[in-house]
Design a protein around this motif. Structure first.
Motif, PDB file in Angstrom:
ATOM      1  N   VAL A 182       0.838  -1.205   0.000  1.00  0.00           N
ATOM      2  CA  VAL A 182       0.000   0.000   0.000  1.00  0.00           C
ATOM      3  C   VAL A 182       0.868   1.248   0.000  1.00  0.00           C
ATOM      4  N   ILE A 183       1.872   1.286   0.871  1.00  0.00           N
ATOM      5  CA  ILE A 183       2.750   2.458   0.966  1.00  0.00           C
ATOM      6  C   ILE A 183       3.466   2.701  -0.351  1.00  0.00           C
ATOM      7  N   ALA A 184       3.892   1.634  -1.003  1.00  0.00           N
ATOM      8  CA  ALA A 184       4.652   1.769  -2.245  1.00  0.00           C
ATOM      9  C   ALA A 184       3.781   2.163  -3.429  1.00  0.00           C
ATOM     10  N   ARG A 185       2.452   2.014  -3.312  1.00  0.00           N
ATOM     11  CA  ARG A 185       1.587   2.262  -4.465  1.00  0.00           C
ATOM     12  C   ARG A 185       0.629   3.428  -4.281  1.00  0.00           C
ATOM     13  N   SER A 186       0.328   3.775  -3.040  1.00  0.00           N
ATOM     14  CA  SER A 186      -0.671   4.822  -2.800  1.00  0.00           C
ATOM     15  C   SER A 186      -0.097   6.205  -3.073  1.00  0.00           C
ATOM     16  N   GLU A 187      -0.856   7.034  -3.768  1.00  0.00           N
ATOM     17  CA  GLU A 187      -0.465   8.423  -3.974  1.00  0.00           C
ATOM     18  C   GLU A 187      -1.115   9.332  -2.945  1.00  0.00           C
ATOM     19  N   THR A 188      -1.938   8.762  -2.059  1.00  0.00           N
ATOM     20  CA  THR A 188      -2.451   9.469  -0.886  1.00  0.00           C
ATOM     21  C   THR A 188      -1.444   9.276   0.243  1.00  0.00           C
ATOM     22  N   PRO A 189      -1.178  10.305   1.042  1.00  0.00           N
ATOM     23  CA  PRO A 189      -0.259  10.104   2.176  1.00  0.00           C
ATOM     24  C   PRO A 189      -0.716   8.945   3.067  1.00  0.00           C
ATOM     25  N   VAL A 190       0.239   8.104   3.442  1.00  0.00           N
ATOM     26  CA  VAL A 190      -0.039   6.959   4.301  1.00  0.00           C
ATOM     27  C   VAL A 190       0.717   7.143   5.615  1.00  0.00           C
ATOM     28  N   VAL A 191       0.015   6.983   6.737  1.00  0.00           N
ATOM     29  CA  VAL A 191       0.634   7.098   8.051  1.00  0.00           C
ATOM     30  C   VAL A 191       0.657   5.720   8.697  1.00  0.00           C
ATOM     31  N   LEU A 192       1.831   5.330   9.166  1.00  0.00           N
ATOM     32  CA  LEU A 192       1.993   4.047   9.831  1.00  0.00           C
ATOM     33  C   LEU A 192       2.130   4.281  11.331  1.00  0.00           C
ATOM     34  N   VAL A 193       1.309   3.588  12.114  1.00  0.00           N
ATOM     35  CA  VAL A 193       1.260   3.769  13.570  1.00  0.00           C
ATOM     36  C   VAL A 193       1.618   2.451  14.242  1.00  0.00           C
ATOM     37  N   ARG A 194       2.432   2.536  15.289  1.00  0.00           N
ATOM     38  CA  ARG A 194       2.898   1.325  15.968  1.00  0.00           C
ATOM     39  C   ARG A 194       1.864   0.812  16.958  1.00  0.00           C
ATOM     40  N   ALA A 195       1.819  -0.497  17.128  1.00  0.00           N
ATOM     41  CA  ALA A 195       0.982  -1.088  18.165  1.00  0.00           C
ATOM     42  C   ALA A 195       1.400  -0.541  19.523  1.00  0.00           C
ATOM     43  N   GLY A 196       0.428  -0.188  20.343  1.00  0.00           N
ATOM     44  CA  GLY A 196       0.721   0.339  21.667  1.00  0.00           C
ATOM     45  C   GLY A 196       0.977   1.820  21.712  1.00  0.00           C
ATOM     46  N   ALA A 197       0.941   2.504  20.561  1.00  0.00           N
ATOM     47  CA  ALA A 197       1.166   3.952  20.545  1.00  0.00           C
ATOM     48  C   ALA A 197       0.089   4.659  21.351  1.00  0.00           C
ATOM     49  N   GLN A 198       0.512   5.633  22.166  1.00  0.00           N
ATOM     50  CA  GLN A 198      -0.406   6.387  23.011  1.00  0.00           C
ATOM     51  C   GLN A 198      -0.321   7.871  22.662  1.00  0.00           C
ATOM     52  N   ALA A 199      -1.399   8.597  22.961  1.00  0.00           N
ATOM     53  CA  ALA A 199      -1.398  10.038  22.716  1.00  0.00           C
ATOM     54  C   ALA A 199      -0.250  10.715  23.454  1.00  0.00           C
ATOM     55  N   ALA A 200       0.008  10.278  24.690  1.00  0.00           N
ATOM     56  CA  ALA A 200       1.054  10.910  25.497  1.00  0.00           C
ATOM     57  C   ALA A 200       2.435  10.762  24.871  1.00  0.00           C
ATOM     58  N   ASP A 201       2.630   9.716  24.054  1.00  0.00           N
ATOM     59  CA  ASP A 201       3.937   9.499  23.434  1.00  0.00           C
ATOM     60  C   ASP A 201       4.323  10.639  22.491  1.00  0.00           C
ATOM     61  N   GLU A 202       3.345  11.392  22.012  1.00  0.00           N
ATOM     62  CA  GLU A 202       3.607  12.450  21.051  1.00  0.00           C
ATOM     63  C   GLU A 202       3.868  13.796  21.727  1.00  0.00           C
ATOM     64  N   HIS A 203       3.878  13.801  23.055  1.00  0.00           N
ATOM     65  CA  HIS A 203       4.005  15.051  23.794  1.00  0.00           C
ATOM     66  C   HIS A 203       5.287  15.068  24.627  1.00  0.00           C
ATOM     67  N   VAL A 204       5.728  16.277  24.968  1.00  0.00           N
ATOM     68  CA  VAL A 204       6.916  16.427  25.802  1.00  0.00           C
ATOM     69  C   VAL A 204       6.596  16.028  27.228  1.00  0.00           C
ATOM     70  N   MET A 205       7.637  15.849  28.010  1.00  0.00           N
ATOM     71  CA  MET A 205       7.458  15.465  29.408  1.00  0.00           C
ATOM     72  C   MET A 205       6.821  16.592  30.215  1.00  0.00           C
ATOM     73  N   ASP A 206       6.026  16.229  31.195  1.00  0.00           N
ATOM     74  CA  ASP A 206       5.501  17.232  32.116  1.00  0.00           C
ATOM     75  C   ASP A 206       6.554  17.535  33.186  1.00  0.00           C
ATOM     76  N   PRO A 207       6.295  18.452  34.120  1.00  0.00           N
ATOM     77  CA  PRO A 207       7.334  18.853  35.088  1.00  0.00           C
ATOM     78  C   PRO A 207       7.911  17.714  35.928  1.00  0.00           C
ATOM     79  N   VAL A 208       7.203  16.614  36.061  1.00  0.00           N
ATOM     80  CA  VAL A 208       7.734  15.502  36.857  1.00  0.00           C
ATOM     81  C   VAL A 208       8.339  14.413  35.977  1.00  0.00           C
TER      82      VAL A 208
END
Length: 301
Positions: free
Chosen positions: A126-152
């Protein structure tokens, strides 16, 4: 017709993670999410079996998109979620359906003990043939993983987004890849980290001091070329901080290293009509198999 963020789902943990990422992206883009489950009809020999027959198989696969959609609606009440099914070869169907989508989102899983990620044959095709952008997401990915650390020192979904990293060949940069990266950064209120790697000139017969001077000159010129290339983008997106990294060496290695701190990695894929197989390019291949952050592959001429 309203464009959607389409997610390929199959009931696996990686496809659940892809669906969650798609719902978060839909909130940023104010778009609906379409869950697409592609199934191949049961072989004729199984269709005669009362337990494994085609009717039982179809009832089971219809359960997958329905349950995923119910969960997304509960966790993301502001996102319109629809579900659909198609019957046929998975890769062909996903590529065909992606034509009407804003994004196509797929999942991948970690390879146990190898420190990498598995992109299955369907995903690679699919990635090699699609002309629409394709996003690959890993199993177990969480919203918090995309953010910087909080003060603690803990990632939090309410802290600022990590940068969007984009790999760039300054000698043949594509506007579509850069536009995608800058738009994603602007939506997230974060920086764009542009990584442009280049091959150093081969060692010459000159003394080492002369080689060092030559290398420094090339490095300065490459850095200046990158700055000049990005100037119009800084002007177009004045609210987006731009971090430039022009480095000698392997583009794939530098990109993988920098992407450890990314909320999203954006790489380009040159469109090739190759009758001998599917190819995504060395840099995109390394990113897909070695970067833990979501990876967006943007096709370009």
């Amino acid at each position: 017709m309203t464009r959607t963020i389409t997610v390929g789902i199959d009931g696996s943990p990686e496809s659940h993670a892809a669906a969650e990422w798609a719902a978060r992206e839909a909130e940023l883009r104010d778009l609906p999410v379409r869950l697409l489950h592609v199934w191949e009809p049961a072989p004729a020999v199984l269709a005669q079996e009362p337990i494994l027959g085609s009717k039982t198989h179809q009832n089971w696969v219809e359960h997958i998109p329905r349950k995923v959609a119910e969960g997304l609606r509960l966790r993301h009440p502001g996102v319109l979620v629809t579900s659909d099914q198609r019957s046929g070869p998975s890769a062909d169907t996903l590529v065909s359906d992606a034509d009407a989508a804003e994004l196509l989102v797929l999942g991948s899983r970690a390879v146990s003990g190898l420190g990498g990620f598995l992109v299955g044959s369907v995903g690679q095709s699919v990635i090699a043939r699609s002309e629409t952008p394709v996003v690959l997401v890993r199993a177990g990915a969480q919203a918090a993983d995309e953010h910087v650390m909080d003060p603690v020192g803990i990632p939090s979904a309410v802290t600022a987004f990590r940068p969007v990293v984009v790999g760039l060949d300054a000698d043949s940069a594509d506007d579509g890849v850069l536009a995608f990266a800058f738009e994603e950064a602007q939506r997230r209120g974060t920086a764009v980290h542009v990584v442009s790697a280049w091959r150093p000139p081969p060692s010459s017969t000159y003394p080492l001091a002369a080689d060092a001077v030559l290398g420094q000159g090339v490095a300065r010129r490459k850095a200046a070329d990158l700055t000049r290339l990005l100037l119009p983008w800084r002007q177009k997106y004045p609210d987006v901080e731009v971090i430039e990294a022009s480095r000698p060496g392997s583009p794939a290695r530098h990109l993988v290293d920098v992407s450890h701190g990314a909320s999203l990695l954006v790489v380009g894929r040159r469109v090739r009509h190759n009758p001998f197989g599917v190819h995504v390019g060395a840099v995109a291949h390394a990113a897909l198999h070695h970067v833990g952050a979501p990876v967006a592959v943007v096709a370009h001429p």
